[in-house]
Design a protein around this motif. Structure first.
Motif, mmCIF file in Angstrom:
data_model
loop_
_atom_site.group_PDB
_atom_site.id
_atom_site.type_symbol
_atom_site.label_atom_id
_atom_site.label_comp_id
_atom_site.label_asym_id
_atom_site.label_seq_id
_atom_site.Cartn_x
_atom_site.Cartn_y
_atom_site.Cartn_z
ATOM 1 N N ASP A 92 0.818 -1.213 0.000
ATOM 2 C CA ASP A 92 0.000 0.000 0.000
ATOM 3 C C ASP A 92 0.851 1.262 0.000
ATOM 4 O O ASP A 92 0.400 2.317 -0.437
ATOM 5 N N HIS A 93 2.088 1.171 0.480
ATOM 6 C CA HIS A 93 2.967 2.337 0.442
ATOM 7 C C HIS A 93 3.276 2.758 -0.989
ATOM 8 O O HIS A 93 3.650 3.910 -1.241
ATOM 9 N N GLU A 94 3.078 1.855 -1.960
ATOM 10 C CA GLU A 94 3.321 2.172 -3.360
ATOM 11 C C GLU A 94 2.111 2.798 -4.030
ATOM 12 O O GLU A 94 2.253 3.654 -4.910
ATOM 13 N N GLY A 99 -8.647 1.350 1.644
ATOM 14 C CA GLY A 99 -9.642 2.269 2.188
ATOM 15 C C GLY A 99 -10.272 3.149 1.137
ATOM 16 O O GLY A 99 -11.210 3.896 1.423
ATOM 17 N N LEU A 100 -9.778 3.081 -0.105
ATOM 18 C CA LEU A 100 -10.372 3.837 -1.208
ATOM 19 C C LEU A 100 -10.886 2.881 -2.284
ATOM 20 O O LEU A 100 -12.086 2.756 -2.492
ATOM 21 N N LEU A 101 -9.973 2.210 -2.969
ATOM 22 C CA LEU A 101 -10.395 1.250 -3.992
ATOM 23 C C LEU A 101 -10.737 -0.099 -3.386
ATOM 24 O O LEU A 101 -11.690 -0.758 -3.792
ATOM 25 N N PHE A 102 -9.917 -0.531 -2.441
ATOM 26 C CA PHE A 102 -10.126 -1.818 -1.773
ATOM 27 C C PHE A 102 -10.277 -1.587 -0.274
ATOM 28 O O PHE A 102 -9.611 -0.732 0.302
ATOM 29 N N TRP A 103 -11.129 -2.369 0.355
ATOM 30 C CA TRP A 103 -11.359 -2.284 1.788
ATOM 31 C C TRP A 103 -11.829 -0.901 2.218
ATOM 32 O O TRP A 103 -11.382 -0.356 3.218
ATOM 33 N N ILE A 151 -3.897 0.879 -10.644
ATOM 34 C CA ILE A 151 -4.403 1.125 -9.295
ATOM 35 C C ILE A 151 -4.164 2.571 -8.876
ATOM 36 O O ILE A 151 -5.035 3.214 -8.276
ATOM 37 N N ILE A 152 -2.997 3.101 -9.197
ATOM 38 C CA ILE A 152 -2.688 4.493 -8.843
ATOM 39 C C ILE A 152 -3.645 5.449 -9.552
ATOM 40 O O ILE A 152 -4.164 6.396 -8.948
ATOM 41 N N THR A 155 -6.967 5.217 -7.893
ATOM 42 C CA THR A 155 -6.943 5.854 -6.576
ATOM 43 C C THR A 155 -7.047 7.364 -6.701
ATOM 44 O O THR A 155 -7.760 8.025 -5.936
ATOM 45 N N ARG A 156 -6.351 7.941 -7.665
ATOM 46 C CA ARG A 156 -6.433 9.393 -7.872
ATOM 47 C C ARG A 156 -7.860 9.818 -8.220
ATOM 48 O O ARG A 156 -8.361 10.815 -7.694
ATOM 49 N N LEU A 157 -8.500 9.048 -9.101
ATOM 50 C CA LEU A 157 -9.882 9.377 -9.471
ATOM 51 C C LEU A 157 -10.819 9.225 -8.280
ATOM 52 O O LEU A 157 -11.748 10.016 -8.101
#
Length: 283
Positions: A92-94, A99-103, A151-152, A155-157
């Motif tokens: 997740d550090h990458e 908490g956004l896309l997953f979980w 994924i990045i 996550t931004r969207l």
């Protein structure tokens, strides 16, 4: 279309398909799932709820979430990968997607692509298909790089679409971290103050941040996550209510039953009977 990668030494698997029927090839395995509905709306059953994905909407699911496609009109891309291929939690550090896309606790994360973003995602999936057909010693690493990029971007969207422009990044991150903690500890911790302590914040601060974001309250997040797991256990297993109550951290069955009825309007036994009847009709 069905393109797949597998490394037998690690049992790492990633596959891309445009046919939901291909999910059955690996039904026994646990996969993270990225589903992009590209054209007309489709319906998905998820944990007893029917959910609609509109054109150019993407959702991300954890291994615990097992979708059933009620309608498959139009075109979809389904990208599945297991923990051995890429572990969301450890990395997740990458990508900062927990908490956004997953979980995202009980919230189903849905992001929408506009005319500006769609071509970027089309290009990315085209490159995925190309790499999946290229067999060499760096294929796995190339696919992981593409997955991280996907994924990045998602996550931004998600940040743009689910948090207001004037919300500070640290506040959005607080909500994200709270959701992850609830996912990790909801079976044991049922009170907001327990999570506030883990985050070194006061319960009032958490409530204010969630309210500012227009999200459900921190306590509702906990309750909905417990309820989601309770429904899943009732629907997918033959465990007795007493066993489920114990697994979810309730002192006894009666406490779980009162909680479940308060949230749904019906006791667990009735939910199991009604949902079972629905499942039989689907089959």
């Amino acid at each position: 279309m069905f393109e797949s990668f597998r490394d037998p030494t690690l049992n790492s698997i990633l596959f891309l398909t445009d046919d939901p029927g291909n999910m059955n090839r690996y039904r026994e395995r646990d996969f993270f799932k990225i589903i992009w509905n590209r054209t007309s709306p489709i319906s998905i059953s998820l944990d007893g709820l029917d959910i609609e994905l509109n054109e150019d909407q993407i959702t991300c699911l954890t291994p615990l979430q097992r979708p059933e496609f009620l309608s498959t009109a139009g075109e979809q891309y389904l990208l599945f990968f297991n923990r051995e291929f890429y572990c969301i939690h450890e990395n997740d550090h990458e990508v900062s997607c927990e908490g956004l896309l997953f979980w995202g606790s009980s919230e189903l994360p849905v992001i929408s692509l506009n005319d500006h973003e769609r071509p970027k995602f089309e290009t990315l999936f085209t490159v995925f298909r190309d790499e999946l057909s290229t067999r060499d010693h760096i294929q796995g690493e190339m696919l992981r790089m593409l997955l991280k990029r996907l994924i990045i971007k998602g996550t931004r969207l998600a940040r743009e679409q689910h948090f207001s422009d004037d919300m500070a990044r640290d506040q959005a991150d607080l909500i994200r971290r709270y959701n992850v903690l609830v996912e990790q500890h909801f079976r044991k911790h049922h009170q907001v103050h327990e999570y506030a302590k883990m985050l070194h914040k006061s319960p009032k601060t958490l409530s204010n941040v969630f309210a500012a974001a227009g999200h459900r309250t921190p306590l509702e997040v906990i309750h909905q996550r417990i309820l989601l797991e309770g429904k899943r256990q009732l629907l997918k297993t033959d465990k007795m209510a007493k066993e489920i109550a114990f697994e979810l951290g309730f002192e006894d069955q009666s406490h779980f039953s009162r909680f479940f009825k308060k949230e749904t309007g019906i006791p667990p036994s009735t939910y199991r009977k009604q949902s079972g009847a629905i499942e039989e009709r689907k089959n």
